[in-house]
Every structure is written in structure tokens, then in C-alpha cells.
Scaffold this motif. Structure first.
Motif, PDB file in Angstrom:
ATOM      1  N   LEU B 206      40.999  36.330  -3.204  1.00  0.00           N
ATOM      2  CA  LEU B 206      40.522  34.981  -3.425  1.00  0.00           C
ATOM      3  C   LEU B 206      40.995  34.070  -2.310  1.00  0.00           C
ATOM      4  O   LEU B 206      42.121  34.168  -1.846  1.00  0.00           O
ATOM      5  N   GLY B 208      41.318  30.304  -2.362  1.00  0.00           N
ATOM      6  CA  GLY B 208      41.146  29.243  -3.341  1.00  0.00           C
ATOM      7  C   GLY B 208      40.463  29.821  -4.549  1.00  0.00           C
ATOM      8  O   GLY B 208      40.924  30.812  -5.110  1.00  0.00           O
ATOM      9  N   GLU B 209      39.333  29.237  -4.916  1.00  0.00           N
ATOM     10  CA  GLU B 209      38.604  29.770  -6.067  1.00  0.00           C
ATOM     11  C   GLU B 209      37.436  30.651  -5.639  1.00  0.00           C
ATOM     12  O   GLU B 209      36.666  31.127  -6.455  1.00  0.00           O
ATOM     13  N   THR B 210      37.296  30.814  -4.339  1.00  0.00           N
ATOM     14  CA  THR B 210      36.162  31.576  -3.828  1.00  0.00           C
ATOM     15  C   THR B 210      36.555  33.036  -3.635  1.00  0.00           C
ATOM     16  O   THR B 210      37.662  33.331  -3.224  1.00  0.00           O
ATOM     17  N   ARG B 383      26.342  28.385 -16.056  1.00  0.00           N
ATOM     18  CA  ARG B 383      27.110  29.534 -15.590  1.00  0.00           C
ATOM     19  C   ARG B 383      26.248  30.592 -14.903  1.00  0.00           C
ATOM     20  O   ARG B 383      26.739  31.354 -14.089  1.00  0.00           O
ATOM     21  N   THR B 387      23.412  32.022  -9.953  1.00  0.00           N
ATOM     22  CA  THR B 387      24.668  32.679  -9.565  1.00  0.00           C
ATOM     23  C   THR B 387      24.410  34.181  -9.517  1.00  0.00           C
ATOM     24  O   THR B 387      23.570  34.702 -10.244  1.00  0.00           O
ATOM     25  N   GLU B 535      31.112  33.607  -3.677  1.00  0.00           N
ATOM     26  CA  GLU B 535      30.878  32.818  -4.881  1.00  0.00           C
ATOM     27  C   GLU B 535      32.226  32.489  -5.536  1.00  0.00           C
ATOM     28  O   GLU B 535      33.264  32.986  -5.122  1.00  0.00           O
ATOM     29  N   TYR B 536      32.180  31.702  -6.580  1.00  0.00           N
ATOM     30  CA  TYR B 536      33.408  31.400  -7.322  1.00  0.00           C
ATOM     31  C   TYR B 536      33.805  32.580  -8.185  1.00  0.00           C
ATOM     32  O   TYR B 536      32.964  33.394  -8.582  1.00  0.00           O
ATOM     33  N   ILE B 537      35.081  32.613  -8.550  1.00  0.00           N
ATOM     34  CA  ILE B 537      35.543  33.762  -9.339  1.00  0.00           C
ATOM     35  C   ILE B 537      34.898  33.848 -10.723  1.00  0.00           C
ATOM     36  O   ILE B 537      34.596  34.949 -11.176  1.00  0.00           O
ATOM     37  N   ASP B 539      31.919  33.281 -11.389  1.00  0.00           N
ATOM     38  CA  ASP B 539      30.607  33.887 -11.147  1.00  0.00           C
ATOM     39  C   ASP B 539      30.726  35.386 -10.930  1.00  0.00           C
ATOM     40  O   ASP B 539      29.806  36.148 -11.235  1.00  0.00           O
TER      41      ASP B 539
END
Lengths: 233, 556
Positions: B206, B208-210, B383, B387, B535-537, B539
Motif C-alpha cells: 500500500l 497510503g490507501e492506494t 462501492r 471500481t 485503486e483504493y484498498i 476496492d
């Protein structure tokens, strides 16, 4: 507990009279609870603390949310609607082993997974109990002859109750859990089993051909498990 | 359907493969021609011409689907087989056979042509021991890294002790990061984790949150299914195992994969009545499997354990009751036999039909409820919409099939495109969505449940009307099956997760010499990095849930 003192037909007159004779009539109403009446003349329960704790443990089991293979689907069905294991004091599954005291091992354990399962088991606080679900946790089940299959959960962790089946029906798992509760309530501890496969530091392993071969690949401090397939049942 | 024009040069007037045109296309790269029962032509090529052969077949002849890579060891050589198909017409099949020498089993990788070869070749290396040149990541995939020997090779000693480690994982991107602000974190998801649907291990980095990097680590449920099937006799000993590949009650669909391949290999006819029962049973299984996918997906994306998850399991219980009536089992049915099914519908038949009809009558209302709870829910849409995008070309390159491919607009369904059973006699539609995202995949599954209900209903009507004297449930099959030496076939069916295929080679005995399972989840799971990286975690978790993998089938 002296709950067998209650008279037939729901009448508790005799008990009330006895109590009034002892404590005097016209006492505060809050003492006249159903529970009190059920307990009989004496307002106390006498039991051993051990016994009480065992009863508590058996009546409030925190299961670990732990799925491996096919059996986990039937395990989910046991937790879910219709069968609802919650009714039997074996509550909602916990995602963290540190909050759980019962682990249901639902499926085939293979060589790569056994060290991880051992780790998860070690993370659970004492006292902890294990239900082996399905034939694979007994002997390797239908995959017993596979090159990669650990021949039963008992090779890795001690097991209290085995539930046979492939997979066992939810009813069978509930029966297994009920049996475990009974054992816990009776204060029976889990059987002492020989666990041939231990998680140990690679450096501590007995030197032999395989260990020598891997010596340059694996660090001395790394935890490892050694499988003796030839001696497996 | 693809927009590319039909390639007339390798197809004849009926759209079938013209073997001569394939030979002309490949020229002197072809060393020899073999016979595979499923394929239009099986060409033998040298190990150092694999890449150009596959590229030629992909680009000049339209074989855009590498269904499976089979590796096996003979007495005198190793062999890799690339089973190629076309997404437009999966009955057009070509096998590329690549022999490799015994003392130096090296073969060129097909990774440049089909990205799905990555995992398939790693598996071939892991289990059989063939090494692939130019492969980006030639490591073990199913067995632990420290394993000694290749389990499906001929000289493997199963009694030899093995050591397996439980190590700490380093951050794979640790060295790349130089500045203070851009720190990455390595996180293990699984193998014991509620969101992985089993014992999958996702190594995630990761930023950050990506999600900076994601890699699936599989093999925590590798139960040696192929070895077990190779040790079983065709007639009865193999059939119980398919139930345990995709174990979410999709058993009959899996059994059909084996039944289809074995019936093809041994030339067995299946009575029409048995085909109708099979079709009905298989679709009931599909409903049960999709219900589980739906329930667990809702659990993944908004932790709904109390409503949708329980509703989905309520409906699964109903389906399982019907299947239990039919087969005697809740999950591991073992109901198909080569040449038919084990027994007829339960008596009294009216009760069974009533039970099934009650379920079908209630289904539209329940689906509406699911749509209210799930697809029209704003949180869910936030959500899931947009995604986990999976482009159709990427999906094809990874060999994705089933609802995952169909939700990316790839119109590929073996029930229609390569008909078997009773499907081509019935009225139903293939569901496709062009959303390409997590939302589309859920929607596809929900609509497929409706289509399955349509099929089940027609089957029930047919079975009810079927004249009593024509209810043949099994054809006459010899007690011991010994298909001819050196016959090979690859046959696939549309299972709940996609194309589930079996490659079998007979050696004249009553057991297969090579039994290879093409698992749809194995190929589908390979697309995860494409969907999740950048993508974000959350997702990533949604994408993983929408792939609907079953580890029993990924690892086999």
C-alpha cells in the motif's frame, strides 16, 4: 442446583410457605421472583468455582471464523439461518484468534497451510478447544493419498472433538459442538496427543539430508515445519 | 462478439477451422501432426518456436483464447500442450504440442502471446518440472518454495521428508522508495482472513490507501486433485472428486465436466432423459453457487451479515433441499454416472416437482428483494460502480471466462457456444453486461440466476410430461472402461465460475495417464492485479469478492 424441588403443575405454594416460615411473611416483593422459587428454600447456590467456570466456558463459546475448504461452507450454513449455532451458546464467529476460544478446523490441511494453522492456533488464548470437522481433519479423508496432504489435524494441533462426514451436515456439527460443551462442563480436558509436526526454528532442526540441502536457502531463525511423509499413518 | 472481421483464410465456409490453412500458416514450424479428439488439428512444434507459433495463431488465425496449458511427462520426453480456442466460436480448437527433452526440459514461454500462460506455466514447472524460457517469474506456484522435487513427474518420491517455512514477508517495493513522504507498507491479506473467501494469501503493498502492488499467493488448498484422479478408475472412482473442486454446492456442474470429457474419450451416449435431469440439476447448482457469491459479496462490501447474507443462505437452503431430494446429498452429490445419472427423480415425482416449482415461483420476488437491498442501494453503488475495471481485451488475454468475462462484455458461454446436455433445445439467453466493473459482475450473476430459473422450469415441464416407458437414466456402459492407448481429449463445460475443462490422456488402462483440470477460478484470479492496482484498498476487497473465486478450484 436444587431445581428439582419445584412441585408439579406449576404450584409453588409449598415453597412459598416454607420461605415465609423461615424469613417471615410480608417481606419485600422483589424476593419473590420465579428464579428464587425455582431455587427452592435456600436463596444460595453452592458450587465449586471450577465447576462454575467450566459451565460458563461451555455455555459461552467464542468461535474463530476460520474457513479452509468444503466443510467451511457447511460450517457457514451451521452459523447461518435455519441451523443457527448461536442458539446453542456457541456464538457469532470472531475474526481474530485472540478473541476466540474454540477453533473449528473445517477442511483439508495441506503442507503449505499447516504452519499457518499452527500459528493461528497458538495465537488463541488458553483455555482453547478444537473441533475437527470432516474426514480430512481426521485422516486426510478422500485426499489421504495426496503428496501434499497432512494426514489429519491432529498431526499439527490437539483436537477435542472429531465430527466425521464429507462434509458433515450442519446437524452433525451442532451435535459435535454440543458434545464439546458437555465435555467442557464436565471439566474434561482435551486428550493428550502426540503431534509429530512442530513449528520450530530451522536452526534447531535435526540435521539430515533434507535439512542440509535447504541450509543455504533458509535462514536459521525462520520458523519451519518438517513433514515425515513416510511415517504418516 | 468481436468486431474483428471473420478470418476467411483459416476458416472454411461454415466457419470451421480448415486444418490445411493452419498448416500453411505455420509452414515449416510444424514438425508433426497429432490427433486430439477435441481439436481440429494438433500441431507439434519445436520448443524454441513456441512464441512465434502462438503469436501467429493468435494474430493470423484468431485464436484469442488460451484455455489451458497442460504439462506431462512421458517415458522419453516432456510435453506442454497449449489448448487454444476462439472466444467467438469455442468449437474451433487447435492444440499446440511442444515436446522437451528428458535431460533438459526447457521450452519457450507463451507469455508474449497470452498473459494467462504466466500462471499456467508456473504450475507446469511446479508440478511437472518443465522450465519455460523468457518467463517473467519462473517460481513455484502451488507447492511451498522449499519443496524438493516435482510431484507429478515420474521419478518423484512421495515418502521423502519435506521442510516448509513460515517466514516473514518483506516489502517488495521497499527498495524503490527513496523519499520520506512516499512510504509504502506491505500487508498480508490471508491466508486466514474473512475477505479472501478461503485460504488465499494476497500480498499487498500500500502507498497510503492506494494499492501499489498486489500479488496472489495460492496453494494453501492444493489437495493433489490431479494425482488423485490419475489414481482412480474412469468408471466410478473419479466422479466423487469433482464435487470437491468448486465446493459451493456447484458439484453437478463440475461432475458434468468430467462426465463430458470421459464420455467423449470412451464414446458413450447419454440418454435424452438423463440429459434433461442433468441440465436441471446443474442449473440448480448454479443458482446455489451464485447465491453464495451474492451473499458473501454483500458481506465483503458492506459487512451485511444480518440481512443479505442470511437471505442468500436461506435461499441456498431451499436449493440444497431440492438437490438433496434429487441426489441424496446436500453438497457432495456424486450423482452423475458416465452415460447418465445415478437414479431417477425421487418418488412421488409430483412432490419433487411441487418442491421445485414452489422455489421457482418464489424466486422472482426474492430477486426483487435482493435488487432493493443490493443493486439499488446507494452505498453499494458507490462501492462498486466504476471500481475494479476489467477491459474485455485484458480479460481475454488472461483467459477469463464465466460471469467475470461476460460482465466485461465478452459474449462467451459454452452452454450456447459449444452445446452439451439439453441446453440447445431450451429457450434461454446468455447474460452479458458492458459495465466491466464490480457492479456489472454482481448484476450478471443475479441475471444468470433468472436465466437458470427459466431453464429449470422448462426442464421440470419436460420431465413431468416424459412418457414413463422412455425414462432411461443410464445408457449401457461397460463395467471397466479402457479407452484406447494415446487418445487425448480436452472438454469443457460452463460451470458456475466459467469454463471448467478436463484434459485426459488414456494409456490403454482403466485409469487416465494424465488428468488435468482447467479451473476457471485459476484464470480469473490472475486478473486481480489488473483490477486492483492503483485503486483504493476497499476496492481491492470488492474486486476480489466480485471475482467469486473458490480456493478448492484455484488450487485443486
Amino acid at each position: 442446583m436444587s431445581s428439582d424441588n419445584t412441585t408439579d403443575g406449576g404450584s409453588t405454594d409449598a415453597l412459598t410457605k416454607t420461605r415465609e416460615a423461615r424469613m417471615g411473611a410480608g417481606l419485600d416483593d422483589r424476593f419473590n421472583s420465579k428464579l428464587r422459587e425455582a431455587f427452592g428454600a435456600s436463596p444460595f447456590i453452592l458450587t465449586k468455582f471450577d465447576k462454575f467456570m467450566n459451565w460458563v466456558r461451555g455455555s459461552s463459546m467464542f468461535m474463530l471464523q476460520f474457513g479452509i475448504a468444503c466443510c467451511s461452507i457447511e460450517m457457514i450454513h451451521t452459523y447461518a439461518i435455519k441451523h443457527d449455532l448461536d442458539r446453542f451458546h456457541a456464538g457469532v464467529p470472531r475474526a481474530s484468534p485472540r478473541q476466540a476460544d474454540v477453533i473449528i478446523v473445517p477442511g483439508t490441511i495441506v503442507s503449505k497451510f499447516a504452519p499457518r494453522m499452527k500459528r493461528v492456533y497458538d495465537q488463541m488464548p488458553e483455555p482453547k478447544f478444537v473441533v475437527g470437522m470432516g474426514s480430512c481433519t481426521i485422516s486426510g479423508g478422500p485426499f489421504q493419498e495426496g503428496y501434499n496432504v497432512v494426514k489429519g489435524a491432529e498431526e499439527v494441533i490437539p483436537v477435542d472433538i472429531h465430527v466425521p462426514g464429507c462434509p458433515p451436515r450442519p446437524e452433525a456439527l451442532i451435535y459435535g459442538v454440543a458434545k464439546l460443551q458437555e465435555r467442557i462442563a464436565n471439566g474434561e480436558s482435551s486428550p493428550v496427543t502426540v503431534k509429530p509436526y512442530e513449528l520450530e526454528q530451522f536452526g534447531d532442526m535435526e540435521r539430515d539430508e533434507v535439512v542440509d540441502q535447504l541450509a543455504d536457502q533458509i535462514d536459521e531463525d525462520t520458523l519451519a515445519m518438517r513433514y515425515n511423509w513416510a511415517d504418516s499413518p | 462478439m468481436s468486431l474483428e472481421p471473420v478470418r476467411d483464410d483459416t476458416l472454411d465456409a461454415d466457419g470451421n477451422v480448415d486444418p490445411q490453412a493452419i498448416l500453411d500458416l505455420l509452414g515449416d514450424r510444424v514438425l508433426d501432426i497429432e490427433e486430439h479428439m477435441n481439436a481440429d488439428i494438433a500441431v507439434v512444434v519445436r520448443p524454441d518456436t513456441v512464441e512465434e507459433t502462438l503469436l501467429a495463431l493468435r494474430d493470423e488465425a484468431g485464436f484469442d483464447h488460451c484455455s489451458l496449458v497442460t504439462a506431462q511427462e512421458y517415458e522419453d520426453r516432456y510435453e506442454s500442450i497449449y489448448h487454444l480456442k476462439q472466444y467467438d466460436d469455442p468449437t474451433n480448437e487447435v492444440s499446440v504440442v511442444v515436446p522437451a527433452t528428458k535431460d533438459d526440459p526447457v521450452s519457450q514461454s507463451g507469455n508474449a502471446a497470452y498473459r494467462t500462460c504466466d500462471w499456467h506455466e508456473r504450475e507446469a514447472y511446479d508440478l511437472v518440472g518443465i522450465e519455460y524460457e523468457n518467463h517473467p517469474d519462473m517460481r513455484r506456484i502451488l507447492m511451498p518454495e522449499t519443496w524438493q522435487g516435482h510431484p507429478l513427474s515420474m521419478d518423484y518420491d512421495q515418502d521423502r521428508p519435506q521442510v516448509v517455512t513460515l517466514g516473514q514477508h518483506d516489502n517488495p517495493l521497499k527498495d524503490d522508495i527513496r523519499d520520506e513522504e512516499n512510504d509504502t507498507m506491505f500487508i498480508n491479506i490471508g491466508p486466514h482472513h474473512p475477505a479472501t473467501h478461503g485460504v488465499l494469501h494476497v500480498k499487498t503493498v500500500l502507498d497510503g490507501e492506494t494499492v501499489a502492488n498486489v500479488e496472489s499467493d495460492i496453494g494453501y488448498l492444493h489437495r493433489c486433485e490431479e494425482q488423485v484422479c490419475q489414481n482412480g478408475t474412469y468408471r466410478h472412482q473419479i466422479m466423487p472428486y469433482p464435487d470437491r473442486w468448486d465446493y459451493v454446492s456447484a458439484g453437478l456442474l463440475n461432475e458434468w465436466a468430467y462426465a463430458r470429457a470421459a464420455e467423449d474419450l470412451a464414446d458413450i451416449e447419454v440418454p435424452e432423459y438423463a440429459q434433461v435431469i442433468r441440465t436441471m440439476g446443474a442449473e440448480l447448482c448454479r443458482v446455489a453457487a451464485h447465491m453464495l457469491a451474492l451473499g458473501t459479496f454483500a458481506l465483503d462490501v458492506y459487512g451485511d451479515f444480518t440481512a443479505i447474507f442470511q437471505y442468500a443462505f436461506r435461499d441456498r437452503e431451499v436449493v440444497q433441499n431440492i438437490l438433496e431430494e434429487l441426489t441424496g446429498q446436500r453438497m457432495m452429490f456424486n450423482y452423475f454416472r458416465l452415460g447418465g445419472v445415478a437414479w431417477d427423480l425421487p418418488e412421488p415425482r409430483e412432490d419433487f416437482f411441487e418442491l421445485t416449482r414452489d422455489f421457482l415461483d418464489g424466486l422472482p420476488g426474492k430477486l426483487e428483494e435482493y435488487h432493493d437491498l443490493i443493486t439499488s442501494n446507494e452505498i453499494f453503488q458507490l462501492r462498486c460502480v466504476d471500481t475494479g475495471i476489467l477491459e474485455p481485451e485484458v480479460a481475454k488475454s488472461y483467459g477469463a471466462t464465466g460471469p467475470v468475462a461476460r460482465a466485461s462484455g465478452v459474449d462467451y458461454d459454452l452452454r450456447r457456444d459449444d452445446p452439451y446436455g439439453y441446453y440447445d433445445e431450451l429457450d434461454w439467453d446468455v447474460v452479458t453486461e458492458d459495465g466491466k466493473d464490480n457492479y456489472a459482475r454482481v448484476l450478471t450473476r443475479m441475471q444468470e440466476v433468472e436465466e437458470s430459473a427459466k431453464i429449470i422450469k422448462q426442464c421440470v415441464d419436460l420431465l413431468e410430461e416424459w412418457p414413463e416407458e422412455e425414462r432411461t437414466i443410464q445408457s449401457n456402459v461397460p463395467r471397466t472402461l479402457k479407452p484406447e492407448n494415446d487418445t487425448e481429449t480436452y472438454r469443457a463445460v460452463e460451470a458456475a465460475k466459467g469454463e471448467l475443462g478436463i484434459y485426459m490422456r488414456a494409456d490403454g488402462t482403466d485409469k487416465p495417464a494424465r488428468f488435468k483440470i482447467r479451473s476457471p477460478c485459476f484464470s480469473n484470479l490472475q486478473t486481480l492485479p489488473e483490477m486492483a492496482q492503483g485503486e483504493y484498498i476497499p476496492d481491492l476487497i470488492a474486486s476480489l469478492g466480485s471475482l467469486d473465486i473458490v480456493l478448492g478450484e484455484v488450487d485443486r
